[in-house]
Design a protein around this motif. Structure first.
Motif: not given
Length: 127
Positions: A32-36, A111-116
């Motif tokens: 809940p409330g995850c900033p990402h 957050v992870p890298d888009l490529d990953d």
């Protein structure tokens, strides 16, 4: 747990990903409330679109209690999951109702890298 469906941004014609993976359960697990949450949802939608899963929905699931976190092996928020498997599984990481950090070439991020993420989706879905 609270779940919300996240449909594709548009309804493109059927893709190879949809015909192969139409019944795949793709989830974004958050606390809940995850900033990402927003960034993770945008990143997941982008990665799915780019690997051929553009017409497949994903669900955002809120993990709100330690019992649920333990039962599903929740490693922190956000977690990207396909058919219950954490795309960035790390056996040394314990379950936690907390923020999760992902390694990037420049350090750590929420957050992870888009490529990953694309690579993890391809490896898991076989696309």
């Amino acid at each position: 747990m609270v779940e919300r469906a996240c449909p594709p941004a548009q309804s493109p014609p059927e893709t190879a990903g949809e015909s192969i993976m139409g019944n795949m359960n793709i989830e974004l697990l958050i606390v809940p409330g995850c900033p990402h949450e927003r960034a993770a949802a945008r990143l997941l939608r982008t990665a799915m679109d780019e690997v051929g899963l553009g017409s497949v929905d994903f669900r955002t699931v809120t993990v709100a209690d330690p019992e649920t976190a333990e039962r599903i092996g929740f490693a922190g928020s956000p977690t990207f999951s396909v058919d219950g498997m954490d795309l960035f599984q790390d056996p040394s990481r314990s379950t936690a109702l907390a923020c999760r950090l992902y390694r990037h070439s420049g350090g750590l991020a929420g957050v992870p890298d888009l490529d990953d993420l694309r690579t993890a989706l391809r490896a898991t879905t076989g696309l």
